[in-house]
Design a protein around this motif. Structure first.
Motif, mmCIF file in Angstrom:
data_model
loop_
_atom_site.group_PDB
_atom_site.id
_atom_site.type_symbol
_atom_site.label_atom_id
_atom_site.label_comp_id
_atom_site.label_asym_id
_atom_site.label_seq_id
_atom_site.Cartn_x
_atom_site.Cartn_y
_atom_site.Cartn_z
ATOM 1 N N ARG A 12 -0.101 4.282 -48.718
ATOM 2 C CA ARG A 12 -0.334 5.736 -48.755
ATOM 3 C C ARG A 12 0.981 6.508 -48.825
ATOM 4 O O ARG A 12 1.095 7.483 -49.579
ATOM 5 C CB ARG A 12 -1.125 6.149 -47.509
ATOM 6 C CG ARG A 12 -2.541 5.610 -47.475
ATOM 7 C CD ARG A 12 -3.212 5.899 -46.151
ATOM 8 N NE ARG A 12 -4.557 5.342 -46.080
ATOM 9 C CZ ARG A 12 -5.304 5.323 -44.994
ATOM 10 N NH1 ARG A 12 -4.834 5.836 -43.861
ATOM 11 N NH2 ARG A 12 -6.515 4.803 -45.010
ATOM 12 N N VAL A 13 1.953 6.083 -48.044
ATOM 13 C CA VAL A 13 3.239 6.783 -48.047
ATOM 14 C C VAL A 13 3.926 6.620 -49.404
ATOM 15 O O VAL A 13 4.527 7.557 -49.928
ATOM 16 C CB VAL A 13 4.128 6.268 -46.904
ATOM 17 C CG1 VAL A 13 5.526 6.852 -46.990
ATOM 18 C CG2 VAL A 13 3.511 6.612 -45.565
ATOM 19 N N LYS A 14 3.839 5.432 -49.982
ATOM 20 C CA LYS A 14 4.429 5.221 -51.304
ATOM 21 C C LYS A 14 3.773 6.116 -52.347
ATOM 22 O O LYS A 14 4.463 6.720 -53.191
ATOM 23 C CB LYS A 14 4.286 3.751 -51.711
ATOM 24 C CG LYS A 14 4.830 3.470 -53.106
ATOM 25 C CD LYS A 14 4.596 2.034 -53.526
ATOM 26 C CE LYS A 14 5.017 1.825 -54.974
ATOM 27 N NZ LYS A 14 4.779 0.437 -55.434
ATOM 28 N N LEU A 29 5.768 8.964 -54.399
ATOM 29 C CA LEU A 29 5.779 8.805 -55.853
ATOM 30 C C LEU A 29 5.181 10.027 -56.541
ATOM 31 O O LEU A 29 5.731 10.527 -57.545
ATOM 32 C CB LEU A 29 5.004 7.542 -56.231
ATOM 33 C CG LEU A 29 5.044 7.118 -57.695
ATOM 34 C CD1 LEU A 29 6.472 6.815 -58.131
ATOM 35 C CD2 LEU A 29 4.152 5.903 -57.924
ATOM 36 N N TYR A 30 4.071 10.541 -56.022
ATOM 37 C CA TYR A 30 3.458 11.731 -56.615
ATOM 38 C C TYR A 30 4.379 12.946 -56.480
ATOM 39 O O TYR A 30 4.476 13.766 -57.406
ATOM 40 C CB TYR A 30 2.111 12.028 -55.950
ATOM 41 C CG TYR A 30 1.011 11.062 -56.318
ATOM 42 C CD1 TYR A 30 1.096 10.268 -57.448
ATOM 43 C CD2 TYR A 30 -0.134 10.944 -55.527
ATOM 44 C CE1 TYR A 30 0.085 9.384 -57.782
ATOM 45 C CE2 TYR A 30 -1.151 10.066 -55.858
ATOM 46 C CZ TYR A 30 -1.037 9.290 -56.985
ATOM 47 O OH TYR A 30 -2.046 8.417 -57.314
ATOM 48 N N CYS A 31 5.061 13.065 -55.345
ATOM 49 C CA CYS A 31 5.972 14.197 -55.155
ATOM 50 C C CYS A 31 7.158 14.120 -56.115
ATOM 51 O O CYS A 31 7.574 15.137 -56.685
ATOM 52 C CB CYS A 31 6.460 14.236 -53.707
ATOM 53 S SG CYS A 31 5.189 14.707 -52.510
ATOM 54 N N LEU A 32 7.716 12.935 -56.295
ATOM 55 C CA LEU A 32 8.825 12.779 -57.230
ATOM 56 C C LEU A 32 8.400 13.110 -58.656
ATOM 57 O O LEU A 32 9.129 13.788 -59.405
ATOM 58 C CB LEU A 32 9.371 11.353 -57.156
ATOM 59 C CG LEU A 32 10.145 10.973 -55.888
ATOM 60 C CD1 LEU A 32 10.435 9.477 -55.868
ATOM 61 C CD2 LEU A 32 11.446 11.763 -55.796
ATOM 62 N N ASP A 39 16.036 3.862 -52.346
ATOM 63 C CA ASP A 39 14.682 3.316 -52.298
ATOM 64 C C ASP A 39 14.733 1.833 -52.611
ATOM 65 O O ASP A 39 15.301 1.418 -53.622
ATOM 66 C CB ASP A 39 13.774 4.023 -53.305
ATOM 67 C CG ASP A 39 13.530 5.477 -52.939
ATOM 68 O OD1 ASP A 39 13.216 5.731 -51.770
ATOM 69 O OD2 ASP A 39 13.668 6.342 -53.820
ATOM 70 N N THR A 40 14.132 1.041 -51.745
ATOM 71 C CA THR A 40 14.045 -0.397 -52.013
ATOM 72 C C THR A 40 12.943 -0.716 -53.005
ATOM 73 O O THR A 40 12.998 -1.734 -53.686
ATOM 74 C CB THR A 40 13.807 -1.158 -50.697
ATOM 75 O OG1 THR A 40 12.601 -0.656 -50.072
ATOM 76 C CG2 THR A 40 14.975 -0.959 -49.739
ATOM 77 N N ASP A 41 11.924 0.146 -53.078
ATOM 78 C CA ASP A 41 10.819 -0.083 -54.008
ATOM 79 C C ASP A 41 11.282 0.267 -55.422
ATOM 80 O O ASP A 41 11.812 1.366 -55.665
ATOM 81 C CB ASP A 41 9.612 0.766 -53.618
ATOM 82 C CG ASP A 41 8.389 0.437 -54.452
ATOM 83 O OD1 ASP A 41 7.661 -0.486 -54.075
ATOM 84 O OD2 ASP A 41 8.191 1.101 -55.488
#
Length: 429
Positions: free
Chosen positions: A372-374, A378-381, A409-411
């Protein structure tokens, strides 16, 4: 057999393979109480996958069509409960979609019994898990949209459960094709549910709005109705998934010029930047386990050298106290001498030292919360990337560029989204 017969709410169950066919024969009896008892026993039996497979392969699902039109509300409700149990398995969902039960099921959406209506919504929600099921339910979208108006006149506890199931089904079907919901004034009706007091309702309403914002017509309706002002409140919602869905709607709406203009007028840039900051990610992280001094020393030097270091630290502390306090002197009997040392045989051997890879046990994050946090970040970026296509937005984001460049970001997906945002901000004509 004796126990089943003693229970007045259940019908007697035959032995072996004869159990399910015998209960289906009882469903044809004229007495409604016997039909309800047979349905209750069938629900007990079909929890076993073997019994469910036997029922479906024998083609007995179609026989439930008449029970959905039964004048007894208890028979209709238990029939829907039985269908809900069948839809928990993939073979059961495929059997329901290939049958002619969707039409009588849709008629029960207006049933006067609230329990029957909720059971119908549960069945439809399970069917929408399959792409073929969502496609089959597209014809029911206008009726589901109409149900959003009628649920306001029901009791709160019933209305809440119905709303959550209805909105969830609507969101899944709209992800496949949003045009039927848009044609039925779905954006205006969903906007009223974005401010609901229940987090579950807000979550599903935002998810349905996210599905409607994908086509161009949905973006235009969201801008025309001013839904972005409601999303500004949802971006500060305590529920992570509500914020993620609201950010997704902003991401889709900022693609068109009207969405960019409204986003700048509402001042959404600082809100979105706060959601992609490291502080938002740290809220979901588990703090590292802190170690006391003795445990750290044992892992660093070993038990034997740790004992010597402890004695040295105690002596140094004693001398420091004597110099600073003067009159406060530690009695001699408390000094660490050679006699007070731990005997050699009681010390922890060198072989028991904790290995390097097992020293600090790592605690993993909840996978669902991480997802959920990802999605939120991601949507905000991506929303900021779409918004920064406007020159005014690039000017405002330029002063935040150093902060975004320090973002690590590690992802790989989040890292790529951050790099794309930085390239768009830095673009000059």
């Amino acid at each position: 057999m004796a126990l089943a017969a003693a229970d007045q709410s259940r019908a007697p169950v035959a032995y072996g393979l004869r159990a399910v066919p015998r209960l289906f024969e009882d469903l044809q009896r004229p007495d409604s109480e016997q039909r309800k008892r047979a349905l209750t026993s069938l629900c007990d039996l079909l929890h076993e996958p073997e019994r469910l497979y036997q029922t479906i392969t024998a083609g007995q699902v179609q026989e439930l069509s008449l029970l959905l039109r039964d004048p007894d509300s208890g028979v209709r409700t238990r029939t829907c409960d039985l269908l809900h149990l069948m839809s928990s398995h993939a073979i059961g969902r495929h059997a329901l979609l290939s049958s002619s039960l969707l039409t009588p099921l849709s008629l029960l959406l207006d049933d006067p019994d609230s329990h029957c209506r909720i059971s119908v919504h549960r069945v439809l929600n399970r069917l929408s898990l399959l792409p073929s099921g969502a496609e089959a339910l597209l014809s029911l979208i206008p009726k589901l949209i109409l149900k959003l108006r009628k649920t306001e006149q029901r009791r709160e506890e019933t209305r809440k459960e119905e709303l959550v199931l209805l909105l969830s089904t609507l969101a899944r079907c709209s992800h496949l094709d949003a045009l039927p919901a848009l044609a039925s004034d779905g954006v205006a009706l969903l906007r009223d549910k974005l401010s609901h007091g229940s987090a579950h309702v807000r979550r599903e309403a935002a998810a349905a709005m996210l599905a409607l914002s994908i086509p161009l017509e949905g973006k235009r309706q969201i801008c025309a109705l001013g839904v972005l002002s409601d999303l500004l409140t949802l971006l500060r919602d305590p529920d992570t998934e509500v914020r993620a869905n609201a950010a997704g709607v902003c991401m889709n709406t900022f693609v068109i010029t009207a969405g960019k203009v409204q986003g700048l007028e509402l001042g959404l840039i600082p809100v979105l930047l706060d959601l992609v900051s490291p502080l938002d990610l740290q809220q979901t992280q588990i703090p590292e386990q802190t170690l006391d001094l003795k445990q750290t020393m044992e892992w660093t030097w070993g038990p034997e050298q740790t004992l010597q270091q402890e004695q040295t630290l105690d002596l140094d502390q004693t001398m420091e106290q004597e110099q600073t306090l003067g009159q406060t002197r530690i009695p001699e009997k408390m000094w660490i001498t050679e006699k007070t040392r731990v005997p050699e045989q009681t010390r922890v051997p060198e072989q028991t030292r904790v290995p390097e890879q097992t020293r600090v046990p790592e605690q993993t994050l909840d996978p669902e919360q991480t997802r959920r946090v990802k999605a939120l970040v991601l949507y905000c970026l991506r929303a900021l990337t779409a918004l920064s296509e406007a020159p005014a937005a690039r000017c405002r984001l330029m002063k935040h560029r150093p902060c975004l460049e320090r973002k690590r970001d590690t992802d790989p997906e989040l890292r790529q989204a951050t790099e794309t945002l930085l390239r768009v901000i830095s673009w000059t004509p």
